[in-house]
Design a protein around this motif. Structure first.
Motif, PDB file in Angstrom:
ATOM      1  N   ASN A  95     -30.154   9.642 -15.336  1.00  0.00           N
ATOM      2  CA  ASN A  95     -29.007   9.865 -16.221  1.00  0.00           C
ATOM      3  C   ASN A  95     -29.292  10.953 -17.248  1.00  0.00           C
ATOM      4  OD1 ASN A  95     -27.395   7.997 -14.947  1.00  0.00           O
ATOM      5  ND2 ASN A  95     -27.993   6.317 -16.292  1.00  0.00           N
ATOM      6  N   LYS A  96     -30.527  11.004 -17.749  1.00  0.00           N
ATOM      7  CA  LYS A  96     -30.888  12.063 -18.707  1.00  0.00           C
ATOM      8  C   LYS A  96     -30.824  13.431 -18.045  1.00  0.00           C
ATOM      9  CE  LYS A  96     -33.609   9.240 -21.797  1.00  0.00           C
ATOM     10  NZ  LYS A  96     -34.929   8.833 -22.261  1.00  0.00           N
ATOM     11  N   ILE A  97     -31.293  13.495 -16.802  1.00  0.00           N
ATOM     12  CA  ILE A  97     -31.228  14.763 -16.068  1.00  0.00           C
ATOM     13  C   ILE A  97     -29.776  15.177 -15.879  1.00  0.00           C
ATOM     14  CG2 ILE A  97     -31.644  15.844 -13.814  1.00  0.00           C
ATOM     15  CD1 ILE A  97     -34.246  14.207 -13.677  1.00  0.00           C
ATOM     16  N   LYS A  98     -28.930  14.215 -15.536  1.00  0.00           N
ATOM     17  CA  LYS A  98     -27.499  14.518 -15.363  1.00  0.00           C
ATOM     18  C   LYS A  98     -26.879  15.001 -16.679  1.00  0.00           C
ATOM     19  CE  LYS A  98     -26.661  11.354 -11.528  1.00  0.00           C
ATOM     20  NZ  LYS A  98     -26.038  10.099 -11.108  1.00  0.00           N
ATOM     21  N   ASP A  99     -27.256  14.389 -17.793  1.00  0.00           N
ATOM     22  CA  ASP A  99     -26.731  14.813 -19.095  1.00  0.00           C
ATOM     23  C   ASP A  99     -27.141  16.244 -19.421  1.00  0.00           C
ATOM     24  OD1 ASP A  99     -25.528  12.370 -19.445  1.00  0.00           O
ATOM     25  OD2 ASP A  99     -27.072  11.580 -20.804  1.00  0.00           O
ATOM     26  N   ILE A 100     -28.383  16.588 -19.118  1.00  0.00           N
ATOM     27  CA  ILE A 100     -28.863  17.954 -19.384  1.00  0.00           C
ATOM     28  C   ILE A 100     -28.064  18.951 -18.538  1.00  0.00           C
ATOM     29  CG2 ILE A 100     -30.830  19.511 -19.032  1.00  0.00           C
ATOM     30  CD1 ILE A 100     -32.627  17.091 -19.815  1.00  0.00           C
ATOM     31  N   LEU A 101     -27.871  18.606 -17.278  1.00  0.00           N
ATOM     32  CA  LEU A 101     -27.115  19.505 -16.405  1.00  0.00           C
ATOM     33  C   LEU A 101     -25.654  19.627 -16.850  1.00  0.00           C
ATOM     34  CD1 LEU A 101     -28.492  18.496 -12.876  1.00  0.00           C
ATOM     35  CD2 LEU A 101     -28.981  20.578 -14.166  1.00  0.00           C
ATOM     36  N   ALA A 102     -25.102  18.542 -17.370  1.00  0.00           N
ATOM     37  CA  ALA A 102     -23.703  18.557 -17.801  1.00  0.00           C
ATOM     38  C   ALA A 102     -23.485  19.480 -18.990  1.00  0.00           C
ATOM     39  CB  ALA A 102     -23.252  17.140 -18.147  1.00  0.00           C
ATOM     40  N   LYS A 103     -24.522  19.720 -19.785  1.00  0.00           N
ATOM     41  CA  LYS A 103     -24.399  20.575 -20.969  1.00  0.00           C
ATOM     42  C   LYS A 103     -24.376  22.057 -20.603  1.00  0.00           C
ATOM     43  CE  LYS A 103     -26.423  17.168 -24.021  1.00  0.00           C
ATOM     44  NZ  LYS A 103     -27.548  16.743 -24.811  1.00  0.00           N
ATOM     45  N   GLN A 104     -24.798  22.377 -19.405  1.00  0.00           N
ATOM     46  CA  GLN A 104     -24.753  23.780 -18.975  1.00  0.00           C
ATOM     47  C   GLN A 104     -23.314  24.149 -18.637  1.00  0.00           C
ATOM     48  OE1 GLN A 104     -27.384  24.004 -15.654  1.00  0.00           O
ATOM     49  NE2 GLN A 104     -29.230  23.820 -16.891  1.00  0.00           N
ATOM     50  N   SER A 105     -23.076  25.409 -18.574  1.00  0.00           N
ATOM     51  CA  SER A 105     -21.709  25.841 -18.229  1.00  0.00           C
ATOM     52  C   SER A 105     -21.358  25.386 -16.815  1.00  0.00           C
ATOM     53  CB  SER A 105     -21.587  27.364 -18.328  1.00  0.00           C
ATOM     54  OG  SER A 105     -22.258  27.980 -17.254  1.00  0.00           O
ATOM     55  N   LEU A 106     -20.073  25.180 -16.590  1.00  0.00           N
ATOM     56  CA  LEU A 106     -19.600  24.671 -15.307  1.00  0.00           C
ATOM     57  C   LEU A 106     -19.980  25.604 -14.166  1.00  0.00           C
ATOM     58  CD1 LEU A 106     -18.020  22.489 -13.868  1.00  0.00           C
ATOM     59  CD2 LEU A 106     -15.930  23.782 -14.321  1.00  0.00           C
ATOM     60  N   GLU A 107     -19.892  26.885 -14.389  1.00  0.00           N
ATOM     61  CA  GLU A 107     -20.221  27.836 -13.339  1.00  0.00           C
ATOM     62  C   GLU A 107     -21.699  27.770 -12.969  1.00  0.00           C
ATOM     63  OE1 GLU A 107     -20.234  32.606 -13.027  1.00  0.00           O
ATOM     64  OE2 GLU A 107     -18.366  31.704 -13.731  1.00  0.00           O
ATOM     65  N   GLU A 108     -22.567  27.768 -13.974  1.00  0.00           N
ATOM     66  CA  GLU A 108     -24.004  27.674 -13.709  1.00  0.00           C
ATOM     67  C   GLU A 108     -24.334  26.365 -13.011  1.00  0.00           C
ATOM     68  OE1 GLU A 108     -25.901  28.077 -17.458  1.00  0.00           O
ATOM     69  OE2 GLU A 108     -25.761  30.251 -17.486  1.00  0.00           O
ATOM     70  N   GLU A 109     -23.677  25.309 -13.455  1.00  0.00           N
ATOM     71  CA  GLU A 109     -23.937  23.991 -12.866  1.00  0.00           C
ATOM     72  C   GLU A 109     -23.569  23.974 -11.382  1.00  0.00           C
ATOM     73  OE1 GLU A 109     -21.949  19.735 -13.282  1.00  0.00           O
ATOM     74  OE2 GLU A 109     -22.902  20.413 -15.137  1.00  0.00           O
ATOM     75  N   ASN A 110     -22.435  24.565 -11.047  1.00  0.00           N
ATOM     76  CA  ASN A 110     -22.020  24.587  -9.645  1.00  0.00           C
ATOM     77  C   ASN A 110     -22.993  25.391  -8.790  1.00  0.00           C
ATOM     78  OD1 ASN A 110     -19.807  22.973 -10.035  1.00  0.00           O
ATOM     79  ND2 ASN A 110     -18.400  24.673 -10.362  1.00  0.00           N
ATOM     80  N   ILE A 111     -23.418  26.542  -9.287  1.00  0.00           N
ATOM     81  CA  ILE A 111     -24.362  27.377  -8.539  1.00  0.00           C
ATOM     82  C   ILE A 111     -25.685  26.645  -8.373  1.00  0.00           C
ATOM     83  CG2 ILE A 111     -25.748  29.495  -8.630  1.00  0.00           C
ATOM     84  CD1 ILE A 111     -23.298  30.796 -10.057  1.00  0.00           C
ATOM     85  N   GLU A 112     -26.206  26.105  -9.481  1.00  0.00           N
ATOM     86  CA  GLU A 112     -27.487  25.410  -9.431  1.00  0.00           C
ATOM     87  C   GLU A 112     -27.408  24.164  -8.549  1.00  0.00           C
ATOM     88  OE1 GLU A 112     -30.666  23.273 -12.434  1.00  0.00           O
ATOM     89  OE2 GLU A 112     -29.213  24.694 -13.246  1.00  0.00           O
ATOM     90  N   SER A 113     -26.315  23.452  -8.679  1.00  0.00           N
ATOM     91  CA  SER A 113     -26.128  22.240  -7.891  1.00  0.00           C
ATOM     92  C   SER A 113     -26.116  22.555  -6.393  1.00  0.00           C
ATOM     93  CB  SER A 113     -24.829  21.551  -8.288  1.00  0.00           C
ATOM     94  OG  SER A 113     -24.590  20.435  -7.504  1.00  0.00           O
TER      95      SER A 113
END
Length: 194
Positions: A95-113
């Motif tokens: 859950n902490k990892i998910k929270d960290i990822l959620a704080k990134q911009s949506l575009e970066e998150e989609n690319i990284e994901s």
């Protein structure tokens, strides 16, 4: 039949001497109680079953070191409780990892994901391909097809314990494979997912 009449302490003595029937009797005696105990905390039957199976696998693996003079049931419940606590720690880290990822911009998150998902799938597929044939088949039946250990045992005409051991060994191999074939951050994330 004679094993049913033995006390836990007598069975544990036999267990320390590698007696599989003694192990089976202890498993039969405590499996349901331990699953109920784990389910009380987890509220997910499959997770409770997995934890109970892990506990009994560890019992078998460490059988030579079990002290027959101590309460076997207490030993089991402490092991189960510790595994439940570890399960929640893993969930918390995830859950902490998910929270960290959620704080990134949506575009970066989609690319990284997408990159992580693709890399994860590739590594997982390769790791599964490196499993011995029987272990790979059992792992796929359990994790891909969603079959219970009992169903797999019945189909393959092997014991539930053998299925449990194959699953445990497969997971250990896959974790090790991830540690060797992925970068540290991805590897840490995947340890909690598997």
């Amino acid at each position: 039949m004679q094993y049913r009449q033995k006390t836990d302490a007598e069975l544990v003595v036999l267990l320390t001497l590698n007696d599989e029937e003694a192990f089976s009797e202890l498993y039969v005696r405590y499996k349901s109680k331990l699953q109920y105990f784990c389910f009380h905390f987890l509220k997910v039957e499959s997770e409770a079953c997995d934890i109970v199976q892990e506990v009994f696998i560890r019992i078998w693996e460490s059988r030579c070191f079990i002290n027959p003079e101590l309460s076997f049931s207490s030993f089991l419940y402490v092991m189960a409780r510790n595994r439940v606590l570890n399960y929640f720690k893993h969930i918390d880290v995830e859950n902490k990892i998910k929270d960290i990822l959620a704080k990134q911009s949506l575009e970066e998150e989609n690319i990284e994901s997408d990159l992580i998902s693709t890399e994860y799938q590739d590594i997982l597929r390769t790791a599964i391909e490196h499993l011995p044939p029987q272990r790979k088949k059992i792992f796929n039946m359990s994790r891909i097809d969603g079959m219970s250990h009992k169903e797999i045992a019945a189909i393959l005409n092997i014991s539930v314990y053998t299925v449990q051991e194959h699953i445990s060994e497969a997971l250990a191999f896959i974790r090790h494979y991830f540690a060797q074939h992925s970068d540290l951050s991805l590897g840490l994330m995947l340890l909690w997912i598997i």
